[in-house]
Design a protein around this motif. Structure first.
Motif, short mmCIF file in Angstrom:
data_model
loop_
_atom_site.label_atom_id
_atom_site.label_comp_id
_atom_site.label_asym_id
_atom_site.label_seq_id
_atom_site.Cartn_x
_atom_site.Cartn_y
_atom_site.Cartn_z
N TYR A 16 -7.63 -45.08 6.89
CA TYR A 16 -8.97 -44.67 7.37
C TYR A 16 -9.62 -45.87 8.03
N ASP A 56 -11.80 -44.07 12.92
CA ASP A 56 -11.77 -42.76 12.28
C ASP A 56 -13.18 -42.34 11.85
N ARG A 57 -13.88 -43.27 11.24
CA ARG A 57 -15.23 -42.95 10.76
C ARG A 57 -16.16 -42.69 11.94
N GLU A 66 -8.87 -51.16 8.98
CA GLU A 66 -8.93 -50.12 7.95
C GLU A 66 -10.11 -50.36 7.02
#
Length: 614
Positions: A113, A117-118, A108
């Motif tokens: 996030y 995800d990024r 994370e």
């Protein structure tokens, strides 16, 4: 020079046709034919024909000429131009670095996030839709993530990533690759601008570079005067200059990748990293070095660097990217309105579901700026949106539009003074239901002719085809529900087309400080049956049966017939089906709408059953 380019191309693949040679070198077919004949006459080449195919082989004289030319003219290389948009990413994530206990992709960056995800978010902005992950056997969470996000992903297992180099991991995907792709090492977090610059560059083969960062195990890079790779090594003693390093993100054409695989076949070094083979092949096939100056990035190779990512690197990236976004909007506003350089332009985030919206203040005047979300230009025809929204502004149902760019989708409009955006709760009051009925009647009964017809049947087909093209999956029971809905269509009477908004979520209704109502966001607008809009409003505002009747009576100024209610229900079911497929497509672009899509589909199922059994 042209002779050498052809010799290089033939050296790399002796079975090229002359047409393929022309494509590889950028020469005309006629010129290739002429030079091949001349080099054959000069005994630089031998040509063998078998049936319809030709094989070209360099003679000793040709080999000598090529070698001498490369020694004396290092800049002579085949420079391949990217022929189509890249839509595939290969992510190397098999090796868990240092003292970390799980894949860096699962770490994370902030609450809920993750690094992955990024990465997906960044790639979605560049229209990447297909992913190939090289992982170890403990990849269940990554698989579950991709399934939950409806991401088209394939997984390859590396059982010995800790005992081999990165080329072994890359070699594992050879049977899954048949196109150009971007290659990423899974322990990296970088600014979005770097990925955008790499993908946008015209060179088919390119690596991402930046100034020396002092991070662990740098891969130093020498670059020639034209910006192409000359040398790459982690051994500082092999380098001419010490100013640039390679970040583990690059892109390659399919033909270049095949050469990497072929070279690896001839290697006995299982610890070989792919960048060294890239370096070797770059002697003949030019590899562009995309130098991004002053880049913020980190590779997460142990627990301490993970903490540095969370506490220093990511916050710095976020601040810079927010500032960059603000600067872009300021530049657009300044250019469109032809403002003096010293004008104070204040930008504030205004949210948005599928787009990024901003409130901009210039000299006590406020503007609304819409920046399109990832993937929206594939679905929306901006030329139609521009014409339709400007026509709508002429009858006073939407604010004045100052600027509209059909290529980028950026729009600048007059801000609604004292704007209050309605919600599914506030819009249900009788006062607001009356305002909605009035503004829709004003639109539907106007004489304006929108640029396009909104063909809802074709729209659904289009979304379905996009989903299939991306290898997405429909919800269970989708085909059965759709079949029942289409059968029910035969009993309905449809109206002639009217100008319609099409996407009547409560948030698209806005009141100004004087309680006057406006409609915003005309991306899906077009000429269609007015009942589409009426059903859309009822659907998106979650009106009860009684509220639907009240709203329709306000709109028509009379009692509603049962056949009209059934028509409303049919359109509501169809819209739920349509938006469920839309959501599946957005998920493949990396956007997470939670249970929105499945809820829309379940509502379609429910309405169809109630309508058919009525």
């Amino acid at each position: 020079m042209e002779n050498i380019q052809l010799l290089l191309a033939i050296k790399n693949n002796s079975n090229f046709s002359q047409r393929k040679l022309a494509n590889e070198t950028g020469m005309s077919l006629g010129k290739v034919n002429k030079i091949v004949r001349e080099m054959t006459n000069d005994k630089l080449l031998t040509v063998t024909q078998k049936k319809s195919s030709m094989t070209y082989i360099l003679t000793d004289k040709g080999e000598s000429m090529l070698s001498n030319s490369l020694t004396n003219q290092n800049e002579i290389k085949i420079k391949n131009i990217q022929s189509k948009c890249i839509d595939t990413a290969v992510i190397l994530a098999a090796r868990i670095p240092g003292d970390l206990k799980k894949s860096t992709l699962e770490l994370e960056i902030k609450k809920d996030y993750r690094v992955l995800d990024r990465l997906i978010e960044q790639f979605s902005q560049q229209n990447i839709t297909k992913y190939i992950f090289v992982t170890d056997q403990n990849n269940l969470k990554l698989k579950e993530y991709c399934e939950s996000k409806k991401i088209k992903a394939e997984f390859v297992i590396s059982n010995n990533a800790k005992e081999t180099g990165t080329m072994e991991s890359l070699n594992l995907v050879k049977d899954l690759i048949d196109t150009a792709f971007i290659l990423v090492e899974g322990d990296l977090v970088v600014e979005t601008r770097a990925i955008a610059e790499l993908i946008a560059n015209e060179n088919a083969n390119a690596i991402l570079c930046t100034g020396l960062s002092g991070q662990h195990e740098e891969a130093f890079v020498d670059i020639d005067s034209n910006g192409y790779l000359q040398n790459i090594s982690k051994d500082i003693r092999q380098m001419r200059n010490l100013s640039v390093e390679f970040i583990g993100i690059s892109k390659y054409s399919y033909s270049f990748f095949k050469k990497l695989v072929d070279e690896y076949k001839n290697s006995e070094n299982e610890w070989l990293n792919y960048e060294y083979l890239v370096n070797a092949i770059s002697r003949y096939d030019a590899v562009k070095c995309i130098l991004v100056d002053n880049l913020i990035w980190i590779d997460i190779d142990d627990e301490s660097r993970y903490h540095k990512l969370m506490n220093a690197v990511y916050p710095a990236i976020k601040i810079r990217e927010d500032k960059e976004n603000t600067r872009n909007i300021q530049n657009i506003i300044s250019s469109v309105l032809k403002l003096p350089e010293d004008t104070d332009i204040i930008v504030r985030d205004a949210g948005g579901m599928t787009n990024d919206n901003y409130r901009v203040k210039v000299n006590n005047q406020y503007y609304f700026v819409r920046m399109p979300g990832a993937g929206t230009n594939e679905i929306i025809i901006r030329e139609n949106e521009e014409i339709n929204s400007k026509l709508a502004s002429t009858i006073g149902v939407t604010p004045t539009i100052f600027y509209f760019n059909v290529d980028s989708g950026i729009k600048i409009a007059e801000e609604i003074n004292g704007a209050t955006t309605l919600t599914s709760r506030s819009i249900k009051t009788r006062v607001n239901l009356k305002k909605v009925s009035e503004i829709l009647l004003k639109l539907h009964s106007s004489n304006i002719q929108f640029a396009n017809r909104y063909d809802y049947l074709s729209e659904l087909k289009n979304y379905e085809e996009i989903l299939k093209k991306r290898f997405g999956h429909f919800y269970d029971g989708y085909e059965l529900t759709k079949t029942k809905l289409m059968l029910a269509m035969d009993s309905l009477e449809f109206n002639s087309d009217s100008p319609c908004h099409v996407d009547l979520v409560p948030e698209n209704f806005v009141l100004d400080k004087n309680e006057s109502m406006y409609l915003i966001d005309w991306e899906y607008s077009g000429m269609t049956d007015q009942f589409w809009d009426l059903a859309s409003f009822c659907n998106e505002s979650h009106l009860t049966i009684e509220e639907i009747r009240t709203f329709l009576e306000l709109y028509f100024n009379r009692t509603i017939e049962e056949k009209e209610m059934q028509k409303i229900f049919w359109f509501m079911a169809f819209q739920n089906l349509l938006w469920s497929v839309w959501t599946l497509n957005k998920a493949l672009e990396g956007e997470d709408f939670g249970s929105y899509g499945i809820s829309r589909f379940k509502n379609a199922e429910k309405i169809v059953e109630e309508y058919l059994n009525a």
